[in-house]
Design a protein around this motif. Structure first.
Motif, PDB file in Angstrom:
ATOM      1  N   LEU A   1      33.197  47.752  23.961  1.00  0.00           N
ATOM      2  CA  LEU A   1      33.525  46.940  22.786  1.00  0.00           C
ATOM      3  C   LEU A   1      33.318  45.451  23.078  1.00  0.00           C
ATOM      4  O   LEU A   1      32.817  44.705  22.225  1.00  0.00           O
ATOM      5  N   TRP A   2      33.697  45.005  24.285  1.00  0.00           N
ATOM      6  CA  TRP A   2      33.513  43.596  24.614  1.00  0.00           C
ATOM      7  C   TRP A   2      32.028  43.236  24.693  1.00  0.00           C
ATOM      8  O   TRP A   2      31.601  42.211  24.165  1.00  0.00           O
ATOM      9  N   GLN A   3      31.240  44.085  25.345  1.00  0.00           N
ATOM     10  CA  GLN A   3      29.810  43.792  25.461  1.00  0.00           C
ATOM     11  C   GLN A   3      29.140  43.800  24.091  1.00  0.00           C
ATOM     12  O   GLN A   3      28.264  42.966  23.814  1.00  0.00           O
ATOM     13  N   GLN A   4      29.539  44.724  23.218  1.00  0.00           N
ATOM     14  CA  GLN A   4      28.944  44.752  21.880  1.00  0.00           C
ATOM     15  C   GLN A   4      29.387  43.548  21.062  1.00  0.00           C
ATOM     16  O   GLN A   4      28.640  43.067  20.192  1.00  0.00           O
ATOM     17  N   ALA A   5      30.596  43.045  21.318  1.00  0.00           N
ATOM     18  CA  ALA A   5      31.029  41.812  20.647  1.00  0.00           C
ATOM     19  C   ALA A   5      30.157  40.639  21.079  1.00  0.00           C
ATOM     20  O   ALA A   5      29.821  39.764  20.268  1.00  0.00           O
TER      21      ALA A   5
ATOM     22  N   ALA B   1      40.778  37.436  41.521  1.00  0.00           N
ATOM     23  CA  ALA B   1      41.205  36.594  40.402  1.00  0.00           C
ATOM     24  C   ALA B   1      41.124  35.115  40.761  1.00  0.00           C
ATOM     25  O   ALA B   1      40.649  34.296  39.969  1.00  0.00           O
ATOM     26  N   ALA B   2      41.588  34.760  41.978  1.00  0.00           N
ATOM     27  CA  ALA B   2      41.571  33.354  42.389  1.00  0.00           C
ATOM     28  C   ALA B   2      40.140  32.834  42.500  1.00  0.00           C
ATOM     29  O   ALA B   2      39.838  31.709  42.083  1.00  0.00           O
ATOM     30  N   HIS B   3      39.254  33.667  43.043  1.00  0.00           N
ATOM     31  CA  HIS B   3      37.853  33.257  43.166  1.00  0.00           C
ATOM     32  C   HIS B   3      37.226  33.060  41.786  1.00  0.00           C
ATOM     33  O   HIS B   3      36.468  32.108  41.567  1.00  0.00           O
ATOM     34  N   GLY B   4      37.548  33.958  40.850  1.00  0.00           N
ATOM     35  CA  GLY B   4      37.007  33.813  39.499  1.00  0.00           C
ATOM     36  C   GLY B   4      37.572  32.610  38.780  1.00  0.00           C
ATOM     37  O   GLY B   4      36.843  31.861  38.128  1.00  0.00           O
TER      38      GLY B   4
ATOM     39  N   ALA C   1      35.260  42.819  32.363  1.00  0.00           N
ATOM     40  CA  ALA C   1      34.167  42.535  31.421  1.00  0.00           C
ATOM     41  C   ALA C   1      34.254  41.154  30.789  1.00  0.00           C
ATOM     42  O   ALA C   1      33.215  40.564  30.457  1.00  0.00           O
ATOM     43  N   MET C   2      35.453  40.617  30.613  1.00  0.00           N
ATOM     44  CA  MET C   2      35.603  39.397  29.818  1.00  0.00           C
ATOM     45  C   MET C   2      35.011  38.140  30.436  1.00  0.00           C
ATOM     46  O   MET C   2      34.405  37.339  29.725  1.00  0.00           O
ATOM     47  N   PRO C   3      35.184  37.895  31.739  1.00  0.00           N
ATOM     48  CA  PRO C   3      34.634  36.638  32.273  1.00  0.00           C
ATOM     49  C   PRO C   3      33.122  36.542  32.022  1.00  0.00           C
ATOM     50  O   PRO C   3      32.359  37.415  32.411  1.00  0.00           O
ATOM     51  N   MET C   4      32.701  35.453  31.379  1.00  0.00           N
ATOM     52  CA  MET C   4      31.305  35.312  30.963  1.00  0.00           C
ATOM     53  C   MET C   4      30.476  34.731  32.099  1.00  0.00           C
ATOM     54  O   MET C   4      30.366  33.516  32.261  1.00  0.00           O
ATOM     55  N   GLY C   5      29.916  35.620  32.896  1.00  0.00           N
ATOM     56  CA  GLY C   5      29.058  35.202  33.990  1.00  0.00           C
ATOM     57  C   GLY C   5      27.591  35.307  33.624  1.00  0.00           C
ATOM     58  O   GLY C   5      27.198  35.238  32.452  1.00  0.00           O
ATOM     59  N   ALA C   6      26.764  35.520  34.660  1.00  0.00           N
ATOM     60  CA  ALA C   6      25.316  35.551  34.451  1.00  0.00           C
ATOM     61  C   ALA C   6      24.901  36.694  33.532  1.00  0.00           C
ATOM     62  O   ALA C   6      24.018  36.535  32.679  1.00  0.00           O
TER      63      ALA C   6
ATOM     64  N   PHE D   1      36.998  33.246  31.184  1.00  0.00           N
ATOM     65  CA  PHE D   1      37.306  33.419  32.603  1.00  0.00           C
ATOM     66  C   PHE D   1      38.812  33.463  32.811  1.00  0.00           C
ATOM     67  O   PHE D   1      39.332  34.302  33.549  1.00  0.00           O
ATOM     68  N   ARG D   2      39.518  32.545  32.178  1.00  0.00           N
ATOM     69  CA  ARG D   2      40.970  32.475  32.372  1.00  0.00           C
ATOM     70  C   ARG D   2      41.665  33.737  31.875  1.00  0.00           C
ATOM     71  O   ARG D   2      42.572  34.257  32.537  1.00  0.00           O
ATOM     72  N   LEU D   3      41.245  34.225  30.714  1.00  0.00           N
ATOM     73  CA  LEU D   3      41.878  35.427  30.175  1.00  0.00           C
ATOM     74  C   LEU D   3      41.534  36.663  31.007  1.00  0.00           C
ATOM     75  O   LEU D   3      42.403  37.473  31.340  1.00  0.00           O
ATOM     76  N   GLY D   4      40.253  36.808  31.352  1.00  0.00           N
ATOM     77  CA  GLY D   4      39.831  37.980  32.114  1.00  0.00           C
ATOM     78  C   GLY D   4      40.466  38.036  33.494  1.00  0.00           C
ATOM     79  O   GLY D   4      41.078  39.046  33.880  1.00  0.00           O
ATOM     80  N   TYR D   5      40.340  36.956  34.244  1.00  0.00           N
ATOM     81  CA  TYR D   5      40.906  36.962  35.590  1.00  0.00           C
ATOM     82  C   TYR D   5      42.430  36.839  35.563  1.00  0.00           C
ATOM     83  O   TYR D   5      43.103  37.219  36.521  1.00  0.00           O
ATOM     84  N   GLY D   6      42.975  36.314  34.456  1.00  0.00           N
ATOM     85  CA  GLY D   6      44.432  36.348  34.298  1.00  0.00           C
ATOM     86  C   GLY D   6      44.936  37.785  34.198  1.00  0.00           C
ATOM     87  O   GLY D   6      45.994  38.123  34.761  1.00  0.00           O
ATOM     88  N   LEU D   7      44.178  38.639  33.496  1.00  0.00           N
ATOM     89  CA  LEU D   7      44.522  40.059  33.446  1.00  0.00           C
ATOM     90  C   LEU D   7      44.469  40.693  34.835  1.00  0.00           C
ATOM     91  O   LEU D   7      45.324  41.505  35.203  1.00  0.00           O
ATOM     92  N   VAL D   8      43.463  40.310  35.632  1.00  0.00           N
ATOM     93  CA  VAL D   8      43.349  40.847  36.992  1.00  0.00           C
ATOM     94  C   VAL D   8      44.561  40.426  37.820  1.00  0.00           C
ATOM     95  O   VAL D   8      45.155  41.238  38.547  1.00  0.00           O
ATOM     96  N   ALA D   9      44.953  39.150  37.717  1.00  0.00           N
ATOM     97  CA  ALA D   9      46.107  38.672  38.476  1.00  0.00           C
ATOM     98  C   ALA D   9      47.394  39.376  38.035  1.00  0.00           C
ATOM     99  O   ALA D   9      48.236  39.735  38.869  1.00  0.00           O
ATOM    100  N   ALA D  10      47.538  39.587  36.715  1.00  0.00           N
ATOM    101  CA  ALA D  10      48.726  40.279  36.222  1.00  0.00           C
ATOM    102  C   ALA D  10      48.767  41.716  36.733  1.00  0.00           C
ATOM    103  O   ALA D  10      49.828  42.240  37.106  1.00  0.00           O
ATOM    104  N   TYR D  11      47.605  42.360  36.776  1.00  0.00           N
ATOM    105  CA  TYR D  11      47.510  43.717  37.312  1.00  0.00           C
ATOM    106  C   TYR D  11      47.936  43.736  38.775  1.00  0.00           C
ATOM    107  O   TYR D  11      48.635  44.633  39.246  1.00  0.00           O
ATOM    108  N   ALA D  12      47.478  42.730  39.533  1.00  0.00           N
ATOM    109  CA  ALA D  12      47.807  42.661  40.958  1.00  0.00           C
ATOM    110  C   ALA D  12      49.317  42.562  41.159  1.00  0.00           C
ATOM    111  O   ALA D  12      49.895  43.250  42.012  1.00  0.00           O
ATOM    112  N   LEU D  13      49.973  41.723  40.389  1.00  0.00           N
ATOM    113  CA  LEU D  13      51.421  41.577  40.527  1.00  0.00           C
ATOM    114  C   LEU D  13      52.141  42.855  40.107  1.00  0.00           C
ATOM    115  O   LEU D  13      53.178  43.223  40.687  1.00  0.00           O
ATOM    116  N   LYS D  14      51.592  43.548  39.103  1.00  0.00           N
ATOM    117  CA  LYS D  14      52.233  44.775  38.623  1.00  0.00           C
ATOM    118  C   LYS D  14      52.243  45.850  39.705  1.00  0.00           C
ATOM    119  O   LYS D  14      53.253  46.544  39.897  1.00  0.00           O
TER     120      LYS D  14
END
Length: 251
Positions: A201-205, A88-91, A19-24, A226-239
């Protein structure tokens, strides 16, 4: 209760990651909040509902898939981790100031076009007096379109968000890799609760932000989402990638 906290927190991290990466969709939501907060609240709920729906579908199917591929479970985890890392890399590749610059250039092109169209007619405030005949009386400005009803906005944003296949792929990779952990009903429900709550909660924020400051979100702030959102995705991938599968070579 403590055993349900882990999947709930995992779901919250997964929900924020998507949800965090601010796209369209985020920009559309900010614009909706500028027009009418009630419809924006409904639109935000529509986006979160799609995130929850994709997560529920993947959670229902993921454990079944994982139970049928237990002999190669480690390799499936690794493949899922690779998919998440690619997402994550694409984002993150789009999370550069260049993306803000391109948006600014698009805005400048649009303003130049509007300036050219204004120059073709009698633009008010021009320096030299026009030699052409007097311009006709200005027509009254059109009234802004009334905001959509909340139910309509909800359905519209559900449809727009559901068209994004990355969300479905994201949750499919996550839940397949964690099939054993989400195999029980309570754990799966806690995971879904975390996903839905974090996304909503993120969308309502964003709605609150849009109603306060409009769409004027600094490019630097957008890049950090973008960095925080896709950083979470990358961290999940490594986990989920570790421990790595054994190659199976005998000494």
């Amino acid at each position: 209760m403590s055993e349900l906290m882990t999947p709930a927190l995992a779901g919250a991290a997964a929900g924020l990651g998507v949800a965090m990466p601010m796209g369209a969709m985020s920009v559309l939501l900010l614009q909706e909040a500028m027009r009418d907060r009630r419809t924006a609240v409904a639109a935000a709920a529509g986006i979160a509902a799609v995130d929850l729906g994709y997560a529920a579908l993947a959670t229902a199917v993921g454990p079944w898939v994982a139970s049928h591929i237990s002999p190669v479970e480690a390799w499936v985890r690794l493949a899922s981790a690779v998919i998440l890392l690619v997402i994550a890399a694409h984002g993150l590749s789009g999370a550069s100031p260049a993306s803000g610059a391109s948006a600014a250039s698009g805005a400048s092109v649009a303003s130049a076009a509007s300036g050219a169209s204004a120059a073709s007619g009698a633009s008010p405030g021009s320096v030299s007096a026009p030699v052409s005949p007097p311009a006709p009386a200005p027509t009254p400005k059109q009234a802004p379109a009334p905001p959509a009803r909340p139910a309509r906005a909800f359905a519209r944003y559900v449809g727009l968000t559901a068209l994004n296949p990355t969300t479905a792929l994201y949750f499919a990779a996550l839940t397949t890799a964690q099939g054993a952990a989400l195999g029980t009903g309570p754990a799966g429900a806690a995971f879904l609760l975390g996903v839905g709550a974090a996304s909503l909660l993120w969308q309502q924020a964003l709605v609150a932000l849009g109603s306060l400051v409009g769409t004027r979100v600094p490019d630097r702030a957008r890049v950090w989402t973008f960095r925080l959102g896709y950083g979470l995705v990358a961290a999940y991938a490594l986990k989920i990638a570790f421990p790595l599968p054994a190659l199976g070579f005998s000494p």
